[in-house]
Design a protein around this motif. Structure first.
Motif, short mmCIF file in Angstrom:
data_model
loop_
_atom_site.label_atom_id
_atom_site.label_comp_id
_atom_site.label_asym_id
_atom_site.label_seq_id
_atom_site.Cartn_x
_atom_site.Cartn_y
_atom_site.Cartn_z
N LEU A 111 0.82 -1.21 0.00
CA LEU A 111 0.00 0.00 0.00
C LEU A 111 0.86 1.26 0.00
CD1 LEU A 111 -2.82 -1.00 2.49
CD2 LEU A 111 -3.05 -0.60 0.04
N VAL A 112 1.93 1.27 0.79
CA VAL A 112 2.80 2.44 0.84
C VAL A 112 3.50 2.63 -0.49
CG1 VAL A 112 4.91 3.34 1.89
CG2 VAL A 112 3.14 2.38 3.32
N VAL A 113 3.99 1.56 -1.09
CA VAL A 113 4.67 1.66 -2.38
C VAL A 113 3.71 2.19 -3.44
CG1 VAL A 113 5.71 0.29 -4.23
CG2 VAL A 113 6.40 -0.08 -1.87
N GLU A 114 2.50 1.67 -3.46
CA GLU A 114 1.52 2.12 -4.45
C GLU A 114 1.17 3.60 -4.23
OE1 GLU A 114 -0.89 1.98 -7.74
OE2 GLU A 114 0.56 0.51 -7.01
N GLU A 115 1.03 4.00 -2.97
CA GLU A 115 0.71 5.39 -2.67
C GLU A 115 1.84 6.31 -3.14
OE1 GLU A 115 0.29 7.81 1.45
OE2 GLU A 115 -0.93 6.00 1.24
N ARG A 116 3.07 5.91 -2.88
CA ARG A 116 4.22 6.72 -3.33
C ARG A 116 4.31 6.77 -4.84
NH1 ARG A 116 9.06 4.94 0.80
NH2 ARG A 116 8.11 5.79 2.68
N ARG A 117 4.02 5.64 -5.48
CA ARG A 117 4.07 5.60 -6.95
C ARG A 117 3.03 6.54 -7.55
NH1 ARG A 117 3.37 -0.06 -8.21
NH2 ARG A 117 5.55 -0.26 -7.70
N MET A 118 1.82 6.56 -6.96
CA MET A 118 0.77 7.44 -7.46
C MET A 118 1.12 8.90 -7.22
SD MET A 118 -2.60 5.27 -6.40
CE MET A 118 -3.70 6.59 -6.83
N ALA A 119 1.70 9.21 -6.06
CA ALA A 119 2.09 10.59 -5.77
C ALA A 119 3.18 11.04 -6.73
CB ALA A 119 2.56 10.70 -4.33
N PHE A 120 4.12 10.17 -7.03
CA PHE A 120 5.20 10.52 -7.95
C PHE A 120 4.65 10.74 -9.35
CE2 PHE A 120 8.73 9.39 -10.79
CZ PHE A 120 9.68 10.29 -10.34
N ALA A 121 3.71 9.90 -9.79
CA ALA A 121 3.11 10.05 -11.12
C ALA A 121 2.31 11.34 -11.20
CB ALA A 121 2.23 8.85 -11.44
N ALA A 122 1.59 11.69 -10.13
CA ALA A 122 0.79 12.92 -10.13
C ALA A 122 1.70 14.14 -10.17
CB ALA A 122 -0.10 12.97 -8.89
N ARG A 123 2.84 14.06 -9.50
CA ARG A 123 3.77 15.18 -9.49
C ARG A 123 4.34 15.43 -10.88
NH1 ARG A 123 8.68 14.16 -5.87
NH2 ARG A 123 9.31 13.03 -7.71
N ASN A 124 4.56 14.38 -11.66
CA ASN A 124 5.12 14.53 -13.00
C ASN A 124 4.11 15.07 -14.00
OD1 ASN A 124 7.60 13.67 -12.16
ND2 ASN A 124 7.29 11.55 -12.80
N ASN A 125 2.81 14.96 -13.71
CA ASN A 125 1.78 15.43 -14.64
C ASN A 125 1.49 16.92 -14.50
OD1 ASN A 125 1.50 12.94 -15.76
ND2 ASN A 125 -0.22 12.34 -14.49
N GLU A 126 1.99 17.56 -13.43
CA GLU A 126 1.73 18.98 -13.23
C GLU A 126 2.50 19.78 -14.28
OE1 GLU A 126 2.80 19.94 -9.28
OE2 GLU A 126 1.25 18.69 -8.39
N PRO A 127 1.87 20.80 -14.85
CA PRO A 127 2.59 21.61 -15.84
C PRO A 127 3.72 22.39 -15.17
CG PRO A 127 0.47 22.59 -15.33
CD PRO A 127 0.53 21.25 -14.63
N THR A 128 4.84 22.43 -15.85
CA THR A 128 5.96 23.17 -15.30
C THR A 128 5.79 24.65 -15.60
OG1 THR A 128 7.20 22.80 -17.32
CG2 THR A 128 7.54 21.23 -15.54
#
Length: 62
Positions: free
Chosen positions: A20-37
């Motif tokens: 669960l922790v790994v999946e949560e971190r993976r989702m947070a990392f993916a969401a961070r990369n989708n934000e426009p720079t």
């Protein structure tokens, strides 16, 4: 001392928590990369100040 069944149960519970922790971190990392720079060097147009209305008459900002 715990018996074999309890040890297996604890290991499965811990593995589930890790997953669960790994999946949560993976989702947070993916969401961070989708934000426009934001390009800090880019110019930005500033809109003119909006007019405020008092009652029915429009009055420009002083």
């Amino acid at each position: 001392m715990t018996n074999r069944y309890e040890r297996l149960k604890m290991q499965r519970r811990m593995q589930r928590r890790i997953r669960l922790v790994v999946e949560e971190r993976r989702m947070a990392f993916a969401a961070r990369n989708n934000e426009p720079t934001v390009d800090l060097e880019a110019t930005m147009e500033i809109p003119p100040p909006a007019q405020r209305a008092i009652g029915r008459a429009a009055i420009q900002n002083l």
